[in-house]
Design an enzyme around this catalytic site. Sequence first.
Site, PDB file in Angstrom:
ATOM      1  N   CYS A 191       0.813  -1.218   0.000  1.00  0.00           N
ATOM      2  CA  CYS A 191       0.000   0.000   0.000  1.00  0.00           C
ATOM      3  C   CYS A 191       0.854   1.281   0.000  1.00  0.00           C
ATOM      4  O   CYS A 191       1.442   1.599  -1.022  1.00  0.00           O
ATOM      5  CB  CYS A 191      -0.975  -0.021   1.163  1.00  0.00           C
ATOM      6  SG  CYS A 191      -2.387   1.052   0.889  1.00  0.00           S
ATOM      7  N   HIS A 198      -3.655  -5.422   2.319  1.00  0.00           N
ATOM      8  CA  HIS A 198      -3.338  -5.555   3.744  1.00  0.00           C
ATOM      9  C   HIS A 198      -3.996  -6.827   4.280  1.00  0.00           C
ATOM     10  O   HIS A 198      -4.575  -7.601   3.542  1.00  0.00           O
ATOM     11  CB  HIS A 198      -3.950  -4.376   4.523  1.00  0.00           C
ATOM     12  CG  HIS A 198      -3.353  -3.048   4.245  1.00  0.00           C
ATOM     13  ND1 HIS A 198      -2.118  -2.657   4.692  1.00  0.00           N
ATOM     14  CD2 HIS A 198      -3.859  -2.002   3.564  1.00  0.00           C
ATOM     15  CE1 HIS A 198      -1.889  -1.412   4.309  1.00  0.00           C
ATOM     16  NE2 HIS A 198      -2.918  -0.992   3.624  1.00  0.00           N
ATOM     17  N   ARG A 235     -12.218   7.123  -0.985  1.00  0.00           N
ATOM     18  CA  ARG A 235     -11.329   6.108  -0.400  1.00  0.00           C
ATOM     19  C   ARG A 235     -11.847   4.730  -0.813  1.00  0.00           C
ATOM     20  O   ARG A 235     -13.050   4.452  -0.697  1.00  0.00           O
ATOM     21  CB  ARG A 235     -11.287   6.264   1.114  1.00  0.00           C
ATOM     22  CG  ARG A 235     -10.371   5.299   1.829  1.00  0.00           C
ATOM     23  CD  ARG A 235     -10.028   5.782   3.228  1.00  0.00           C
ATOM     24  NE  ARG A 235      -9.052   6.861   3.169  1.00  0.00           N
ATOM     25  CZ  ARG A 235      -7.738   6.657   3.106  1.00  0.00           C
ATOM     26  NH1 ARG A 235      -7.266   5.418   3.045  1.00  0.00           N
ATOM     27  NH2 ARG A 235      -6.903   7.659   3.070  1.00  0.00           N
TER      28      ARG A 235
END
Length: 249
Positions: A93, A194, A127
């Site tokens: 990320c 993640h 997001r």
Amino acid sequence: MKIVVGHLYPDYLNIYADRGNIAVLSRRAAWRGHELEVRSVSVGDPLQPNEHDLLYIGGGQDREQALVAQDLASKAEGILEAVGEGSAVLAVCGGYQLLGRSYRDFHGLDLPGIGLLPFDTIAGDKRMIGDVLLECELEPGVRRTLAGFENHVGRTRLDPGAHPLGRVVAGFGNDGESGFEGCRVGRVVGTYLHGPLLPRNPWFADWLLVQALAHRLGEAPELIPLPDELETEAHAVSARRAESRGGRH
Ligand code: GLN
């Protein structure tokens, strides 16, 4: 066999427990009789190009990225030289974004990348959050899935001809449009996933260990299979969650 891992900025880039990836590599190496020696490389620390078999950099929000970007850029030559000599890299990320040429963050601040991977990243206004499922083909004809969790505003646009890590089965991926996620160049892999990523994707953890051992040994070794029932179930749970989101976004 000792495998030396350089953990970049563990004190800054560790969002979503990305350090769990190091724990998985350590255990899976130990279960095969190898020792993983993890050395922290943070702000102001020197980086010797021939020191590490694997370099690892985790994720972080824009603030943490801004705190390390200049220092990482100062290490670019050493990292590029290490990769040129066969070191493997896993970047997650925020760390992934900084391996490209640049990252323009949510407030329009341009952070320098190290230009190791062929892309630029620009923050968008939405997001991208949620479970992700990818289909990967790291070896020709061998298709396997990666499951994880993404949370990023950055839109990563790969250069034409650049190789993604995988095709998005469910989730947003690099930019919510291309249908692809991550980037891979040789033994270097960057991804938005993640989780942490590796506990639920044992095949990929072993693939990284093989790349690191290949750097140390000069050739890719076979690893004895492990009883991955728990990891396989964790993958299935994560994959089902991603698929329940209803495909690509
Ligand atoms: N700050 C970056 C973004 O929001 C990376 C976030 C992260 O590492 N999870 O895109």
